[in-house]
Design a protein around this motif. Structure first.
Motif, PDB file in Angstrom:
ATOM      1  N   SER A 293       0.858  -1.191   0.000  1.00 20.54           N
ATOM      2  CA  SER A 293       0.000   0.000   0.000  1.00 20.54           C
ATOM      3  C   SER A 293       0.887   1.231   0.000  1.00 20.54           C
ATOM      4  O   SER A 293       2.047   1.181   0.444  1.00 20.54           O
ATOM      5  N   VAL A 294       0.367   2.326  -0.505  1.00 19.46           N
ATOM      6  CA  VAL A 294       1.167   3.556  -0.566  1.00 19.46           C
ATOM      7  C   VAL A 294       1.090   4.325   0.752  1.00 19.46           C
ATOM      8  O   VAL A 294       1.888   5.224   0.991  1.00 19.46           O
ATOM      9  N   ARG A 295       0.127   3.980   1.598  1.00 21.18           N
ATOM     10  CA  ARG A 295       0.004   4.623   2.911  1.00 21.18           C
ATOM     11  C   ARG A 295       0.123   3.571   4.001  1.00 21.18           C
ATOM     12  O   ARG A 295      -0.078   2.392   3.760  1.00 21.18           O
ATOM     13  N   ARG A 296       0.423   4.024   5.204  1.00 24.28           N
ATOM     14  CA  ARG A 296       0.532   3.098   6.324  1.00 24.28           C
ATOM     15  C   ARG A 296      -0.779   2.337   6.472  1.00 24.28           C
ATOM     16  O   ARG A 296      -1.854   2.941   6.540  1.00 24.28           O
ATOM     17  N   PRO A 297      -0.731   0.995   6.496  1.00 20.21           N
ATOM     18  CA  PRO A 297      -1.971   0.211   6.526  1.00 20.21           C
ATOM     19  C   PRO A 297      -2.721   0.359   7.843  1.00 20.21           C
ATOM     20  O   PRO A 297      -2.133   0.532   8.911  1.00 20.21           O
ATOM     21  N   GLU A 298      -4.037   0.261   7.731  1.00 21.31           N
ATOM     22  CA  GLU A 298      -4.894   0.289   8.917  1.00 21.31           C
ATOM     23  C   GLU A 298      -5.580  -1.055   9.106  1.00 21.31           C
ATOM     24  O   GLU A 298      -6.530  -1.174   9.865  1.00 21.31           O
ATOM     25  N   SER A 299      -5.073  -2.104   8.434  1.00 23.06           N
ATOM     26  CA  SER A 299      -5.689  -3.425   8.503  1.00 23.06           C
ATOM     27  C   SER A 299      -5.241  -4.141   9.778  1.00 23.06           C
ATOM     28  O   SER A 299      -4.516  -3.603  10.605  1.00 23.06           O
ATOM     29  N   SER A 300      -5.669  -5.406   9.885  1.00 16.28           N
ATOM     30  CA  SER A 300      -5.342  -6.194  11.067  1.00 16.28           C
ATOM     31  C   SER A 300      -3.984  -6.882  10.958  1.00 16.28           C
ATOM     32  O   SER A 300      -3.580  -7.598  11.873  1.00 16.28           O
ATOM     33  N   ALA A 301      -3.284  -6.668   9.863  1.00 19.72           N
ATOM     34  CA  ALA A 301      -1.979  -7.304   9.694  1.00 19.72           C
ATOM     35  C   ALA A 301      -1.026  -6.842  10.794  1.00 19.72           C
ATOM     36  O   ALA A 301      -0.868  -5.640  11.033  1.00 19.72           O
ATOM     37  N   ARG A 302      -0.387  -7.787  11.483  1.00 22.98           N
ATOM     38  CA  ARG A 302       0.492  -7.448  12.592  1.00 22.98           C
ATOM     39  C   ARG A 302       1.879  -7.038  12.106  1.00 22.98           C
ATOM     40  O   ARG A 302       2.628  -6.409  12.850  1.00 22.98           O
TER      41      ARG A 302
END
Length: 366
Positions: A293-302
């Motif tokens: 992703s081009v931005r810091r992810p906000e997903s649940s990936a640790r």
């Protein structure tokens, strides 16, 4: 293919037991091999690792400077004891990369050549050859010379020629390398069937991981003249132990120090995994598990870290994105769809965020 037959039904000492030591000054081979009757062993490794040298040593074409070579309990070579059986007197059949069929001889006479060299009468040698060609489905091509054979047919003639001397050790040097992609599929399947019926020891050298995974019961990986990993294809694929092996099976691999579910790699990167490991450890994951992703992810990936794109290339129906960690330069491979690459506007030199879910990593002791 089938389970190795060394334990059940084989007499003590049957099979191959070798410690191949060749000192060539700038390069030293030091490889131990044990192969049971009925087992197919594949030697894998990068160029210059010692695979072909090992095969030549087994054939007697490259004399050992140390170690030993025993086949079915008989010592064929042991420099310390000044024992060495000449290549032509060893019960060894060889299939070379380009098959090396005699162009002036028919398929029948190519196969009969070995028995004739071992003292069989012309009639007996040709009878053995005719039987082998029939079993290979080539009875109708007995009178055909190599230039009129297809790649697959030539490979079967080469196999028949190797088997004609009833070898206790069958050596295959890149047996499918001379074939085009279409022929390779059919011939690989045919060779697998033939090797499955071979009751002695078979050792093959290949650069192609698919050939090794399909044809071999067990893999031995050689780097810099040493064995770095061995096991079944499934074991090797699941737990690579060097960068070469990781690339071979298509995984990202890092080595670090584990404390429970965390594997710290260097000072800048730590992976959260689902396994509990302590001490020196590897962590591996597939390129398909990596999202960018081009931005810091906000997903649940640790696991998320910044990386810079160093290259893009087609990889099957996906795009293989090569990256280097922004903080540590550690290499990373990610497989994305063409659509994803276009939507993200990815290009060489761009900085992105890479992320991998803990459940998609695999940690194990180093």
């Amino acid at each position: 293919m089938r389970p190795p037959t060394g334990a059940a039904g084989a007499r003590p000492g049957a099979g191959l037991a070798a410690h191949l030591v060749l000192d060539r000054g700038a390069f030293t081979l030091d490889v131990r091999l044990t192969v049971a009757p009925g087992e197919v062993l594949a030697l894998l490794g990068p160029n210059g690792a010692g695979k072909t040298t090992s095969l030549r040593a087994l054939a007697g074409l490259a004399p050992l400077t140390g170690g030993y070579l025993r086949l079915d309990g008989t010592t064929l070579e042991e420099p310390a004891a000044r024992r060495r059986t000449p290549p032509e007197r060893r019960p060894v059949g060889v299939i070379f990369q380009d098959y090396l069929l005699f162009p002036h001889l028919t398929a029948l006479d190519n196969v009969a050549f070995g028995p004739r060299c071992h003292g069989a009468s012309r009639a007996r040698a040709r009878a053995v050859a005719a039987d082998l060609l029939a079993r290979m489905g080539l009875a109708d091509h007995a009178g055909v010379k190599p230039r009129r054979l297809s790649g697959g047919q030539a490979q079967r003639v080469a196999l028949a020629r190797a088997l004609a001397i009833e070898p206790r050790l069958l050596l295959l040097d890149e047996p499918l390398a001379a074939l085009d992609a279409l022929a390779r599929l059919d011939v690989r399947a045919e060779l697998r069937r033939r090797l499955a019926a071979f009751e002695a020891v078979a050792v093959l050298v290949t650069h192609d991981p698919l050939d090794a995974m399909v044809l071999a019961d067990r893999l031995v990986v050689i780097e810099h003249g040493r064995v770095v990993q061995e096991g079944t294809p499934a074991e090797i694929a699941r737990r690579p132990r060097t960068d070469y092996v990781a690339r071979l099976v298509g995984l990202n691999l890092y080595q670090g120090v584990a404390d429970g579910a965390t594997v710290r790699v260097g000072s800048a990167l730590a992976f959260t995994t689902t396994e509990q490991v302590s001490g020196a450890a590897f962590v591996a994951f597939a390129p398909s598990a990596v999202t960018l992703s081009v931005r810091r992810p906000e997903s649940s990936a640790r696991n998320a870290w910044r990386a810079r794109i160093t290259g893009l290339e087609s990889h099957g129906d996906r795009i293989r994105v090569a990256l280097a960690g922004a903080a540590d330069g550690l290499p990373l491979a990610a497989d994305l769809t063409t659509v994803a690459v276009a939507e993200l506007g990815l290009q060489t030199g761009a900085e992105v965020w890479a992320q991998v879910k803990a459940a998609q990593t695999h940690a194990y002791p180093a």
